[in-house]
Design an enzyme around this catalytic site. Structure first.
Site, PDB file in Angstrom:
ATOM      1  N   SER A  82       0.865  -1.187   0.000  1.00 39.53           N
ATOM      2  CA  SER A  82       0.000   0.000   0.000  1.00 39.53           C
ATOM      3  C   SER A  82       0.897   1.232   0.000  1.00 39.53           C
ATOM      4  CB  SER A  82      -0.852  -0.007   1.271  1.00 39.53           C
ATOM      5  OG  SER A  82      -1.430   1.258   1.488  1.00 39.53           O
ATOM      6  N   TYR A 135      -1.460  -1.111  10.759  1.00 35.98           N
ATOM      7  CA  TYR A 135      -1.691  -1.411   9.333  1.00 35.98           C
ATOM      8  C   TYR A 135      -0.467  -0.964   8.532  1.00 35.98           C
ATOM      9  CZ  TYR A 135      -3.684  -1.493   4.627  1.00 35.98           C
ATOM     10  OH  TYR A 135      -3.909  -1.748   3.286  1.00 35.98           O
TER      11      TYR A 135
HETATM   12  N1  LIG Z   1      -8.509  -1.248  -1.452  1.00 35.96           N
HETATM   13  C1  LIG Z   1      -7.516  -0.389  -1.300  1.00 35.96           C
HETATM   14  O1  LIG Z   1      -7.668   0.829  -1.478  1.00 35.96           O
HETATM   15  C2  LIG Z   1      -6.166  -0.884  -0.917  1.00 35.96           C
HETATM   16  C3  LIG Z   1      -5.139   0.056  -0.806  1.00 35.96           C
HETATM   17  C4  LIG Z   1      -3.863  -0.386  -0.510  1.00 35.96           C
HETATM   18  C5  LIG Z   1      -3.617  -1.729  -0.345  1.00 35.96           C
HETATM   19  N2  LIG Z   1      -4.637  -2.624  -0.443  1.00 35.96           N
HETATM   20  C6  LIG Z   1      -4.321  -4.043  -0.227  1.00 35.96           C
HETATM   21  O2  LIG Z   1      -4.988  -4.828  -1.179  1.00 35.96           O
HETATM   22  C7  LIG Z   1      -5.147  -6.153  -0.669  1.00 35.96           C
HETATM   23  C8  LIG Z   1      -6.538  -6.676  -0.999  1.00 35.96           C
HETATM   24  O3  LIG Z   1      -7.493  -5.920  -0.302  1.00 35.96           O
HETATM   25  P1  LIG Z   1      -8.896  -5.470  -0.921  1.00 35.96           P
HETATM   26  O4  LIG Z   1      -8.853  -3.998  -1.006  1.00 35.96           O
HETATM   27  O5  LIG Z   1      -9.226  -6.267  -2.108  1.00 35.96           O
HETATM   28  O6  LIG Z   1      -9.854  -5.816   0.318  1.00 35.96           O
HETATM   29  P2  LIG Z   1     -11.037  -6.893   0.486  1.00 35.96           P
HETATM   30  O7  LIG Z   1     -12.048  -6.734  -0.578  1.00 35.96           O
HETATM   31  O8  LIG Z   1     -11.483  -6.762   1.900  1.00 35.96           O
HETATM   32  O9  LIG Z   1     -10.295  -8.264   0.272  1.00 35.96           O
HETATM   33  C9  LIG Z   1      -9.413  -8.765   1.254  1.00 35.96           C
HETATM   34  C10 LIG Z   1      -9.354 -10.257   1.142  1.00 35.96           C
HETATM   35  O10 LIG Z   1      -8.460 -10.736   2.157  1.00 35.96           O
HETATM   36  C11 LIG Z   1      -9.149 -11.767   2.847  1.00 35.96           C
HETATM   37  N3  LIG Z   1      -8.699 -11.994   4.204  1.00 35.96           N
HETATM   38  C12 LIG Z   1      -8.775 -11.169   5.266  1.00 35.96           C
HETATM   39  N4  LIG Z   1      -8.337 -11.802   6.364  1.00 35.96           N
HETATM   40  C13 LIG Z   1      -7.967 -13.045   5.980  1.00 35.96           C
HETATM   41  C14 LIG Z   1      -7.472 -14.188   6.654  1.00 35.96           C
HETATM   42  N5  LIG Z   1      -7.271 -14.219   7.974  1.00 35.96           N
HETATM   43  N6  LIG Z   1      -7.187 -15.310   5.922  1.00 35.96           N
HETATM   44  C15 LIG Z   1      -7.407 -15.327   4.608  1.00 35.96           C
HETATM   45  N7  LIG Z   1      -7.914 -14.302   3.914  1.00 35.96           N
HETATM   46  C16 LIG Z   1      -8.194 -13.174   4.608  1.00 35.96           C
HETATM   47  C17 LIG Z   1     -10.612 -11.355   2.820  1.00 35.96           C
HETATM   48  O11 LIG Z   1     -11.454 -12.435   3.156  1.00 35.96           O
HETATM   49  P3  LIG Z   1     -12.941 -12.151   3.745  1.00 35.96           P
HETATM   50  O12 LIG Z   1     -13.781 -11.713   2.584  1.00 35.96           O
HETATM   51  O13 LIG Z   1     -13.349 -13.459   4.324  1.00 35.96           O
HETATM   52  O14 LIG Z   1     -12.796 -11.065   4.777  1.00 35.96           O
HETATM   53  C18 LIG Z   1     -10.721 -10.928   1.361  1.00 35.96           C
HETATM   54  O15 LIG Z   1     -10.844 -12.028   0.525  1.00 35.96           O
HETATM   55  C19 LIG Z   1      -4.830  -6.074   0.819  1.00 35.96           C
HETATM   56  O16 LIG Z   1      -3.541  -6.619   1.047  1.00 35.96           O
HETATM   57  C20 LIG Z   1      -4.807  -4.577   1.101  1.00 35.96           C
HETATM   58  O17 LIG Z   1      -3.937  -4.237   2.156  1.00 35.96           O
HETATM   59  C21 LIG Z   1      -5.904  -2.233  -0.728  1.00 35.96           C
END
Ligand SMILES: NC(=O)c1ccc[n+]([C@@H]2O[C@H](COP(=O)([O-])OP(=O)(O)OC[C@H]3O[C@@H](n4cnc5c(N)ncnc54)[C@H](OP(=O)(O)O)[C@@H]3O)[C@@H](O)[C@H]2O)c1
Length: 343
Positions: free
Chosen positions: A183, A208
Site C-alpha cells: 500500500s 496497518y
Molecule cells: N482497497 C484499497 O484501497 C487498498 C489500498 C492499498 C492496499 N490494499 C491491499 O490490497 C489487498 C486486498 O485488499 P482489498 O482492497 O481487495 O480488500 P477486500 O475486498 O477486503 O479483500 C481482502 C481479502 O483478504 C481476505 N482476508 C482477510 N483476512 C484473511 C485471513 N485471515 N485469511 C485469509 N484471507 C483473509 C478477505 O477475506 P474475507 O472476505 O473473508 O474477509 C478478502 O478475501 C490487501 O492486502 C490490502 O492491504 C488495498
C-alpha cells in the site's frame, strides 16, 4: 513521483524542446511500464498456474477474473469456504477460458498456511505465480491463532510462510513470480521491534502501516536473496492506490467506517483499475524483479500502472534482514534460500 515522471522531468531539464524534437527516434527510451496498460494487454496465460490469496473479494477477485479470462489456471483461496464458493460461481458463470479451483486458506492460522502449502506440494500442482494479496485493515486489536497481532500476522507473517513453503515449487517455473500487494500507506510504517504485537501501544493505522511496510521490506529482501541464491524467481510489489473494496468496511468500526464509506463512494477508483497493478506485476513480460508497481496519478491514488518508489527506509538492508530474522523466529520457519538452492 514515479521513475517514469522523474526521467521525463530530468530529460526536459537538460535539453531545450527544439533539441528534443530533433533527437533521433532511437534515443527515446521506452518507459519502464507501458503507458495506459490495461487488462487487454495481459498476454495469454494458458498453461500457467496462479495462487491468489483473498480471492473471494475486491482486488483478489478481480485478479482471478482477469487471469481466468486470459486462460490461466487459478487457485482461489478464501478463509470462508461459502464466500469462496460464491465468488468462484460468479466467475464460472461467465464461462471464460481459464480454469479455477477453490482451496480454503485462513492466514490468521499458520497451521492452516502450512497445511495449505503441503497440500499444493503433495498434489503435484505446479505454481508459476503466487499473489500475496489478502489483507485486513485497521481492525480493533486482535490476535491470530498463534498470538500475533492480526494485521502483522495476516498481511505479513502468513505470506512470509506461504512464500517460504512454495518457493521451491515456484523455482521450477520458467517464469516464477511472487507478487506482494502492499500500500502507499507503507510510507507511514515502521517496525515496532519492541512491541511487535502491539500489546502496549496498538494503533489501528500505525499497525496497518507496519504490516504494509513489512510487505515492502520483505519483497525487496526476497528479490535480493533470490538473486544471490541464483534462483529464477521474480519478487515484485504492487499497490492499488485507493480502490473501493470491502477492506475499508470490514476492519474499521464506528465513525472511521462512516468516513471510509464516504471515501469509497466519492474518492476511490474502481477495483478493476486498482487490480491492474498486481495484474501487470503478475503477467507482464517486461516486469522485472524488485519493481514496485502502483497507479500513475496524483499521490499514487488512482490511474494506470506505473513504476513507483518505496520510501528510502524500505531499502534499508539491515532493517530488512532484522525483519526476516524476526519473521523466522515468530513463525518457526527457516526461510534460507541459499540452503534451499544448494540442497
Ligand atoms: N482497497 C484499497 O484501497 C487498498 C489500498 C492499498 C492496499 N490494499 C491491499 O490490497 C489487498 C486486498 O485488499 P482489498 O482492497 O481487495 O480488500 P477486500 O475486498 O477486503 O479483500 C481482502 C481479502 O483478504 C481476505 N482476508 C482477510 N483476512 C484473511 C485471513 N485471515 N485469511 C485469509 N484471507 C483473509 C478477505 O477475506 P474475507 O472476505 O473473508 O474477509 C478478502 O478475501 C490487501 O492486502 C490490502 O492491504 C488495498
Amino acid at each position: 513521483m514515479s521513475a517514469q515522471s522523474m526521467s521525463a522531468r530530468s530529460s526536459s531539464n537538460q535539453l531545450p524542446s527544439s533539441a528534443l524534437s530533433a533527437a533521433p527516434h532511437a534515443a527515446v527510451k521506452d518507459p519502464p511500464v507501458p503507458r495506459r496498460w490495461t487488462a487487454a494487454d495481459i498476454p495469454d496465460q494458458s498453461g500457467r498456474t496462479f495462487i491468489v490469496t483473498g480471492a473471494n473479494s475486491g482486488l483478489g477477485f478481480q485478479t482471478v477474473l482477469e487471469l481466468a479470462r486470459h486462460g490461466a489456471h487459478v487457485v482461489m483461496t478464501a478463509r470462508d469456504e461459502n464466500k469462496g464458493r460464491a465468488a468462484k460461481a460468479r466467475i464460472d458463470a461467465e464461462r471464460i477460458g481459464g480454469t479455477l479451483e477453490l482451496r480454503k486458506l485462513d492466514l490468521a492460522d499458520l497451521d492452516d498456511v502450512k497445511r495449505f502449502a503441503a497440500a499444493i506440494v503433495a498434489d503435484g500442482l505446479p505454481v508459476d505465480v503466487l499473489v500475496n494479496n489478502a489483507g485486513v485493515m485497521m481492525p480493533p486489536r486482535g490476535l491470530t491463532r498463534q498470538g500475533h497481532e492480526q494485521q502483522f500476522g495476516v498481511n505479513h507473517l502468513a505470506h512470509f510462510v506461504l512464500t517460504a513453503l512454495l518457493i521451491e515449487r515456484l523455482a521450477q517455473s520458467s517464469d516464477g513470480r511472487v507478487v506482494t500487494v502492499s500500500s502507499d500507506l507503507h510510507k507511514r510504517g515502521k517496525i515496532h521491534f519492541d512491541d511487535i504485537a502491539g500489546a502496549h501501544d496498538y494503533g489501528r493505522m500505525s499497525f496497518y502501516a507496519q504490516s504494509k511496510f513489512a510487505n515492502v521490506l520483505f519483497a525487496l529482501e526476497l528479490d535480493r536473496r533470490l538473486k544471490a541464491a541464483g534462483l529464477p524467481v521474480k519478487s515484485l510489489l504492487a499497490h492499488p492506490g485507493y480502490s473501493a473494496t470491502n477492506l475499508q468496511l470490514s476492519g474499521p468500526t464506528g465513525i472511521l467506517k462512516l468516513f471510509m464509506r464516504i471515501g469509497n463512494r466519492f474518492m476511490a477508483q474502481d477495483v478493476a483499475m486498482g487490480a491492474l497493478n498486481q495484474l501487470y506485476a503478475a503477467t507482464a513480460p517486461r516486469a522485472e524483479s524488485g519493481q514496485f508497481i502502483g497507479p500513475d496519478g496524483k499521490n499514487e491514488k488512482r490511474g494506470y500502472p506505473s513504476l513507483v518508489q518505496p520510501i528510502a527506509a524500505a531499502r534499508d538492508v539491515e532493517l530488512a534482514k532484522n525483519l526476516w530474522q524476526l519473521s523466522e523466529t515468530l513463525t518457526g520457519i527457516d526461510f534460507e534460500l541459499g540452503k534451499r538452492a544448494r540442497s
